[in-house]
Design an enzyme around this catalytic site. Structure first.
Site, PDB file in Angstrom:
ATOM      1  N   HIS A  58      10.985   2.904  -3.665  1.00 16.06           N
ATOM      2  CA  HIS A  58       9.680   2.855  -2.975  1.00 16.06           C
ATOM      3  C   HIS A  58      10.219   2.629  -1.604  1.00 16.06           C
ATOM      4  CE1 HIS A  58       5.294   3.260  -3.145  1.00 16.06           C
ATOM      5  NE2 HIS A  58       6.066   2.308  -1.773  1.00 16.06           N
ATOM      6  N   HIS A  60       9.179   3.490   2.872  1.00 18.29           N
ATOM      7  CA  HIS A  60       8.419   4.923   3.500  1.00 18.29           C
ATOM      8  C   HIS A  60       9.960   4.719   4.910  1.00 18.29           C
ATOM      9  CE1 HIS A  60       4.787   4.130   2.182  1.00 18.29           C
ATOM     10  NE2 HIS A  60       4.399   2.817   1.557  1.00 18.29           N
ATOM     11  N   GLN A 153      -1.260   9.504   3.338  1.00 20.59           N
ATOM     12  CA  GLN A 153      -1.786   8.294   3.833  1.00 20.59           C
ATOM     13  C   GLN A 153      -3.520   7.624   4.187  1.00 20.59           C
ATOM     14  OE1 GLN A 153       1.461   5.903   5.272  1.00 20.59           O
ATOM     15  NE2 GLN A 153       0.115   4.335   5.719  1.00 20.59           N
ATOM     16  N   HIS A 211       0.689   5.820  -5.206  1.00 20.76           N
ATOM     17  CA  HIS A 211       0.558   3.632  -4.726  1.00 20.76           C
ATOM     18  C   HIS A 211      -0.851   4.001  -5.353  1.00 20.76           C
ATOM     19  CE1 HIS A 211       2.842   5.215  -1.538  1.00 20.76           C
ATOM     20  NE2 HIS A 211       2.792   3.821  -0.373  1.00 20.76           N
ATOM     21  N   GLU A 214      -3.212  -1.115  -5.006  1.00 23.63           N
ATOM     22  CA  GLU A 214      -2.184  -2.356  -3.915  1.00 23.63           C
ATOM     23  C   GLU A 214      -3.399  -2.828  -3.182  1.00 23.63           C
ATOM     24  OE1 GLU A 214       0.480  -2.124  -0.625  1.00 23.63           O
ATOM     25  OE2 GLU A 214      -0.693  -0.214  -1.158  1.00 23.63           O
ATOM     26  N   ASP A 310       9.887  -1.380  -0.324  1.00 23.67           N
ATOM     27  CA  ASP A 310       8.729  -0.458   0.835  1.00 23.67           C
ATOM     28  C   ASP A 310       8.480  -0.295   1.420  1.00 23.67           C
ATOM     29  OD1 ASP A 310       5.694   0.328   0.933  1.00 23.67           O
ATOM     30  OD2 ASP A 310       5.446  -1.786   0.171  1.00 23.67           O
TER      31      ASP A 310
END
Length: 430
Positions: A58, A60, A153, A211, A214, A310
């Site tokens: 995971h 970005h 996103q 996701h 969260e 992440d």
């Protein structure tokens, strides 16, 4: 038999010691004691730990190393990070995204991290980051496996063009369907996005990684919807819920219902302790919630749980360094998980388990597997986590692609040793 390379006297993650690992044609050809190597290069592991490479399930990468652009996240909060990314996106260039991603991949390789699943934002109509990371994927393929997730996103429904852009990204070659249901305008929209995204994955024969929940909201329950859709659409083993931080705040009775549903559906879970510990619990005074999901409880039911990094030096997190042992180390403290068995498990949670989540072929430390290996300055997996051990050698298909000098200290103490190897402090008991 002649081998291209043999690594002698290695400790392996399964606890065996004094092992030789022979490599031929980019694959592991033999493992055992006193392997007859014939000709070829030999490396003395000196009893240190030889492992398959680290896997970050995971991340970005489109935002990595952008810390300070267009400004710093002064509050250090999730909401300011999201706002910053919104400011940065219009100024992104193809070349800048590629350059930052390649620099990050260099760092990853130096840390023995040779496989990454990266979410890439598809809410920019230019799909600039998608194009850039697809190019990066090709460039780094000789030394790093990069798997991309189409990530709306700003919300699959909340962002006006996200649905169309997600399909475009998948058509371009992105391999995994992503989503962020808790960021939709309503709980109902979030559940509807889970349904729509899972149907896309099922229709296209792809994996889905959302996701999920969260937040600190105990009523954010999109992982339940993901488990249901996984069952309905036959996505067993192909669906992943990432973060799951609301589970930390949920009622115990509800969780006692939820976890068996996840186990039955074969849903994978990914916790991101570095980020979950720093971004969650921000509305609390004291006691303050940790935010990390219920890892021990999921493990007890056989739910596959992996650990992700992440972020690294981006709008959401100003720290990080492509070090998956740092992630494992933080999980031990954040949950907490301090039994010997649990600490040992965290090593698997950044190697073997995420490799299965990503569906990596040829991964592992067995005859026939790809000779992708990391030699760590530690005697066993627990010590590797404790020390966040130096990566002495990193091999890809049997070739050394990165190396670091051993961490040793010179001492000037009367009557004491002249030097110190931190790996020598491993416990001597059984």
């Amino acid at each position: 038999m002649d081998f291209d390379l043999i690594i002698r006297d290695a400790a392996l993650p399964d606890g065996t010691t004094g092992q030789d690992v022979a490599i031929k044609g980019g694959r592991i050809a033999a493992i055992g004691r006193n392997v007859d190597a014939g000709s070829g290069r030999a490396i003395d592991a000196r009893g240190y730990l030889l492992s398959p490479p680290f896997v970050d399930c995971h991340f970005h990468m489109d935002a990595t190393l952008s810390l300070g652009l267009p400004r710093l996240n002064v509050s250090g909060t999730l909401l300011e990070g999201i706002a910053l990314w919104g400011e940065l996106k219009p100024t992104l260039t193809h070349e800048a995204v590629i350059e930052r991603a390649l620099r990050y991949c260099d760092l990853a390789v130096s840390q023995g991290l040779l496989a990454v699943r990266s979410h890439v934002d598809v809410c920019d109509d230019r799909l600039l980051a998608v194009e850039a990371l697809l190019e990066v994927k090709k460039k780094v393929a000789p030394y790093l496996d990069l798997q991309l997730v189409a990530f709306p996103q700003d919300g699959y429904f909340r962002s006006r063009t996200a649905a169309k852009n997600l399909e475009r990204a998948l058509d371009m070659g992105v391999e995994v369907v992503g989503g962020i249901p808790h960021f939709e305008r309503t709980m109902a929209d979030g559940a509807a996005s889970v349904k729509a995204l899972c149907e896309i994955a099922a229709t296209r024969g792809l994996m889905v990684d959302l996701h999920c929940d969260e937040s600190d909201d105990p009523m954010s329950r999109h992982i339940e919807a993901l488990a249901y859709e996984t069952q309905r659409l036959g996505l067993h083993g192909r669906a992943t819920g990432s973060h799951l931080t609301s589970m930390h705040s949920m009622d115990n009775y509800y969780v006692s219902k939820l976890l068996p549903l996840m186990a039955e559906a074969g849903v994978n879970a990914i916790a991101n302790p570095l980020i979950n510990l720093t971004l969650q619990g921000r509305h609390d005074t004291y006691p303050r919630r940790r935010g990390v999901t219920r890892i021990p409880e999921m493990r007890a039911l056989g739910i596959p749980v992996a650990l992700g990094q992440d972020c690294c030096m981006d709008p959401w997190y100003g720290l990080g360094g492509a070090d998956m042992l740092d992630v494992a180390h933080m999980a031990v403290h954040g949950v907490p998980m301090t039994s010997r068995e649990a600490i040992r498990w965290t090593f698997d949670a950044v190697t073997e388990i995420p490799a299965r989540v990503l569906g990596l072929e040829g991964y592992g430390l067995q005859v026939g597997a790809n000779a992708d290996l990391v030699l760590l300055q530690a005697r066993d997996p627990i010590e590797a986590v404790r020390l966040r051990a130096t990566r002495l050698l990193v091999l890809r298909r049997g070739k050394v692609i990165a190396s670091s000098p051993a961490r040793e200290a010179a001492l000037s103490l009367e009557g004491r040793p002249a030097s110190l190897d931190p790996a020598d402090y491993a416990p001597r008991g059984a």
